[in-house]
Design a protein around this motif. Structure first.
Motif, PDB file in Angstrom:
ATOM      1  N   ASP A   1     -56.234 -45.816 -21.293  1.00  0.00           N
ATOM      2  CA  ASP A   1     -55.855 -46.120 -22.680  1.00  0.00           C
ATOM      3  C   ASP A   1     -55.212 -44.954 -23.419  1.00  0.00           C
ATOM      4  OD1 ASP A   1     -58.123 -44.543 -22.721  1.00  0.00           O
ATOM      5  OD2 ASP A   1     -59.257 -45.773 -24.116  1.00  0.00           O
TER       6      ASP A   1
ATOM      7  N   VAL B   1     -57.399 -49.553 -25.740  1.00  0.00           N
ATOM      8  CA  VAL B   1     -58.488 -48.636 -26.098  1.00  0.00           C
ATOM      9  C   VAL B   1     -59.845 -49.074 -25.507  1.00  0.00           C
ATOM     10  CG1 VAL B   1     -59.787 -47.601 -27.988  1.00  0.00           C
ATOM     11  CG2 VAL B   1     -57.301 -47.863 -28.171  1.00  0.00           C
ATOM     12  N   CYS B   2     -60.433 -48.167 -24.755  1.00  0.00           N
ATOM     13  CA  CYS B   2     -61.643 -48.460 -23.985  1.00  0.00           C
ATOM     14  C   CYS B   2     -62.792 -49.002 -24.830  1.00  0.00           C
ATOM     15  CB  CYS B   2     -62.076 -47.220 -23.203  1.00  0.00           C
ATOM     16  SG  CYS B   2     -62.373 -45.755 -24.222  1.00  0.00           S
TER      17      CYS B   2
ATOM     18  N   HIS C   1     -66.739 -41.225 -27.943  1.00  0.00           N
ATOM     19  CA  HIS C   1     -66.980 -42.387 -28.802  1.00  0.00           C
ATOM     20  C   HIS C   1     -67.660 -43.551 -28.088  1.00  0.00           C
ATOM     21  CE1 HIS C   1     -64.067 -40.109 -31.243  1.00  0.00           C
ATOM     22  NE2 HIS C   1     -64.963 -40.420 -32.157  1.00  0.00           N
TER      23      HIS C   1
ATOM     24  N   CYS D   1     -54.419 -45.620 -27.310  1.00  0.00           N
ATOM     25  CA  CYS D   1     -54.973 -44.636 -28.255  1.00  0.00           C
ATOM     26  C   CYS D   1     -53.875 -44.031 -29.113  1.00  0.00           C
ATOM     27  CB  CYS D   1     -55.672 -43.511 -27.500  1.00  0.00           C
ATOM     28  SG  CYS D   1     -57.124 -44.049 -26.603  1.00  0.00           S
TER      29      CYS D   1
ATOM     30  N   CYS E   1     -53.870 -41.197 -32.183  1.00  0.00           N
ATOM     31  CA  CYS E   1     -55.226 -40.862 -32.608  1.00  0.00           C
ATOM     32  C   CYS E   1     -55.610 -39.484 -32.098  1.00  0.00           C
ATOM     33  CB  CYS E   1     -56.206 -41.916 -32.101  1.00  0.00           C
ATOM     34  SG  CYS E   1     -57.913 -41.484 -32.356  1.00  0.00           S
ATOM     35  N   LEU E   2     -55.178 -39.152 -30.901  1.00  0.00           N
ATOM     36  CA  LEU E   2     -55.495 -37.819 -30.371  1.00  0.00           C
ATOM     37  C   LEU E   2     -54.237 -37.033 -30.044  1.00  0.00           C
ATOM     38  CD1 LEU E   2     -56.849 -37.639 -26.731  1.00  0.00           C
ATOM     39  CD2 LEU E   2     -55.290 -39.375 -27.564  1.00  0.00           C
TER      40      LEU E   2
ATOM     41  N   ASN F   1     -60.823 -41.531 -36.401  1.00  0.00           N
ATOM     42  CA  ASN F   1     -62.153 -40.981 -36.640  1.00  0.00           C
ATOM     43  C   ASN F   1     -62.227 -39.454 -36.692  1.00  0.00           C
ATOM     44  OD1 ASN F   1     -61.770 -40.475 -33.896  1.00  0.00           O
ATOM     45  ND2 ASN F   1     -62.865 -42.337 -33.293  1.00  0.00           N
TER      46      ASN F   1
HETATM   47  S1  SF4 Z   1     -61.065 -41.913 -30.664  1.00  0.00           S
HETATM   48 FE1  SF4 Z   1     -58.885 -42.271 -30.447  1.00  0.00          FE
HETATM   49  S2  SF4 Z   1     -58.397 -41.276 -28.513  1.00  0.00           S
HETATM   50 FE2  SF4 Z   1     -60.607 -41.597 -28.516  1.00  0.00          FE
HETATM   51  S3  SF4 Z   1     -60.938 -43.578 -27.514  1.00  0.00           S
HETATM   52 FE3  SF4 Z   1     -60.788 -43.941 -29.735  1.00  0.00          FE
HETATM   53  S4  SF4 Z   1     -58.631 -44.446 -30.031  1.00  0.00           S
HETATM   54 FE4  SF4 Z   1     -58.770 -43.446 -28.072  1.00  0.00          FE
END
Ligand code: SF4
Lengths: 183, 434
Positions: free
Chosen positions: B67, B107-108, B130, B368, B371-372, B393
């Protein structure tokens, strides 16, 4: 596990998160590939913002050139290693030549990864050390007495005993530990 | 002394009648989840330690969900997915959600419960911090590194220290302009970014009972942002209905005993709260919306496991319907399934997707994404001095790409309303009459 670890200190502030330890951009290198592994050393602590890297001056890189660092003992503040579960974080520090991180407190997954992977020794300091030790100070850690001598400043500080995790660090990693435990 | 839910789950998994906080125990793992960032390293260690021909502990319960780095030209990212594909094939793993195929989800943490891999009372490990999200269905779920994951992959076991639990009781009813995201940002602000380090966070109370399962996931997702080992909510009828719709694997329900032991108990009256954001650059920099209204922004981002579920887009669509965004606004469905729902669910005669397009949003493929941060070509990634309001987050320096960017964490309501004005905005006026 060694009884004595001697070397130079690299000092950081609070809340050093895993993106600062190894930015996400470099996670696509494969840690199990020997050719790619060295990049984790090169980019260890690469994400620490300017002004906060190598306190008190804050303008010292952990790895200034090549793939390894001249510092092997990291002194942090509170909540060291917070953020993601990436094991690349303690791994990167180890690849760069780091052996110990001493912090006021650790984020849980980072702490666990240090131990179970057998990368580096995570030690909790009894008192705040990142305003006592300066980057470049010569330190000597005695793992049998849980103390650290600052040879540059002629001071001595206490560390919290490693407790339960010492057995895993001594075994080498969680696999060796489990074998010993008969799991 | 009674036990709380977390202790009961752990005792069962360890084959013991009881455990208490501080005990180190070996437990059986029910589910192990990994993704494209940590999977290759985990597989590397697994092969190294258990041998080239080793088999995983239970192929039905090893779930592989790439993801993170999917829609990128980055060659190493593609190589990592190839490693997962080879491994899934070699081990004959049925639950591999493979990019580029019909099985791809995204996304997992949105995929795992959606596909029925989360059941109450189980122990779930994931190579992602997470993973605590899955406590929303009454499971003990926590993030681990590659070594722990590799060990569990081979043995189906892990050692855990039974955590002390902090209980959060949320009484009252949320105002119509608030979402679960506001509550968790409030709680993290209250106890601090390391306030629950090593601890389980148990959430209960009227406001939690009233929440949808997706909202409960938003709450548990961010337990790690307070340092928590896990977040957990006792499974109720709603949770059971959610699980039963998705799997027929049997499960066990646990409730905390009346006289269970807690490290601390916090009680909040949610009636007293208002939409809340976390200012740059830490999730505990809590600001009530009224104190930051008008803060200039350059970008809005709606996506991730925290803020990219269908309920999050329903909220954003409510606000963006018949509006135009004033700043770059990125919409990233967490999964292909959520994307499909966005193309089906409507307000009036417009689908959510159409609402976002008409408002001028840019829509990215499910993953994802930014997000990162990720590779330079990642959709929505920051590259300069962007000031972002985001439903994700984390807002550490560099988390969304650029070290110079600043990120405000917020609910989908706030992110959508702020997208219209280009400033941090109270969503209330945009929700009137809706
Ligand atoms: S926090 Fe962001 S990078 Fe991590 S699993 Fe969730 S969507 Fe993906």
């Amino acid at each position: 596990m060694k009884d004595i670890i001697r070397g130079k200190a690299f000092v950081l502030g609070n809340d050093i998160d895993t993106d600062q330890i190894i930015p996400a951009k470099y996670l696509s290198y494969d840690p199990s590939n020997p050719e790619e592994k060295k990049y984790f050393g090169k980019y260890a602590l690469f994400g620490v913002p300017e002004g906060q890297s190598g306190l008190p001056s804050g303008d010292i890189r952990f790895v200034s050139e090549g793939y390894s660092s001249e510092y092997n003992i990291i002194i942090g503040g509170r909540n060291f290693g917070c953020g993601s579960s990436r094991e690349h974080a303690p791994f990167a520090i180890e690849v760069a030549g780091g052996e110990v991180v001493i912090a006021e407190s650790f984020a849980r997954i980072f702490f666990r990864n240090c131990v179970n992977g057998g990368y580096i020794v995570p030690y909790e300091a009894v008192e705040k050390l990142n305003d006592k030790v300066e980057t470049g100070d010569d330190l000597e850690i005695d793992l049998t007495t849980d103390t650290v001598k600052n040879l540059t400043k002629n001071e001595e500080y206490s560390l919290n005993p490693l407790g339960d995790i010492k057995a895993i660090l001594e075994a080498g990693d969680v696999f060796e530990y489990a074998k010993k435990m008969g799991i | 002394m009674g036990m709380n839910i977390t202790e009961k789950i752990m005792a069962k998994a360890a084959g013991k009648d009881s455990v208490k906080a501080g005990d180190n125990i070996w437990v059986n793992v029910n589910v192990l989840m990994t993704h494209d960032v940590c999977g290759p390293g985990t597989i590397g260690i697994f092969k190294d330690k258990f041998g080239a021909d080793a088999k995983v502990f239970d192929k039905e319960n090893v779930v592989i969900i790439p993801d993170h780095y999917i829609f990128t030209e980055d060659k190493r990212a593609h190589r990592n997915i190839d490693i997962l594909t080879d491994f899934a094939k070699e081990q004959d793993i049925p639950h591999y959600y493979q990019p580029g195929t019909d099985t791809y989800m995204g996304v997992c943490h949105v995929t795992l419960p959606e596909k029925g891999h989360v059941r109450p009372g189980e122990i779930i490990l994931g190579t992602d911090s997470h993973t605590c999200t899955h406590g929303a269905l009454g499971a003990f779920a926590t993030g681990v590194g590659n070594t722990d994951a590799a060990f569990a992959l081979g043995t189906g076991k892990t050692w855990l220290k039974v955590p002390e639990t902090i209980k959060f009781i949320l009484n009252g009813t949320m105002s119509d302009t608030m979402m679960a995201k506001d509550l968790i940002l409030h709680m993290i602000g209250e106890i601090g970014f390391d306030g629950a380090t090593y601890n389980a966070m148990e959430f209960a109370g009227e406001a939690v009972d009233a929440m949808t399962i997706e909202d409960r996931m938003t709450i548990c997702n961010m337990a790690i942002e307070a340092g928590g080992k896990s977040g957990i909510i006792a499974a109720d009828a709603k949770a059971e209905a959610y699980v039963k719709e998705r799997t027929d694997v049997p499960y066990t329900l646990f409730q905390s005993d009346e006289d269970a032991d807690y490290k601390a108990v916090y009680t909040f009256n949610v009636n007293d709260l208002e939409p809340t954001v976390a200012a740059p650059s830490a999730p505990d920099k809590r600001r009530a919306i009224s104190t930051v209204i008008g803060t200039e922004l350059t970008r809005s981002y709606i996506g991730s496991c925290t803020g990219g579920k269908i309920s999050d887009f329903a909220a954003a669509a409510q606000i963006l319907n018949n509006q135009t965004v004033g700043i770059d606004t990125f919409i990233v469905p967490s999964t292909t399934f959520v994307e499909k729902q966005m193309n089906e669910y409507k307000i009036g005669d417009k689908t959510y997707m159409q609402i976002f397009k008409d408002a001028g949003c840019r829509i990215g493929p499910p993953s994802c994404s930014a997000c990162l941060g990720g590779p330079d070509d990642t959709f929505g990634r920051t590259h300069g001095q962007e000031i972002v309001v985001s439903t994700t987050n984390r807002n550490f320096p560099g988390r969304m790409g650029s070290m110079q960017a600043q990120v405000y964490l917020a609910s989908p309501y706030v992110a959508a309303a702020s997208a219209i004005t280009g400033k941090l905005t109270d969503p209330a006026p945009y929700l009137q009459g809706k």
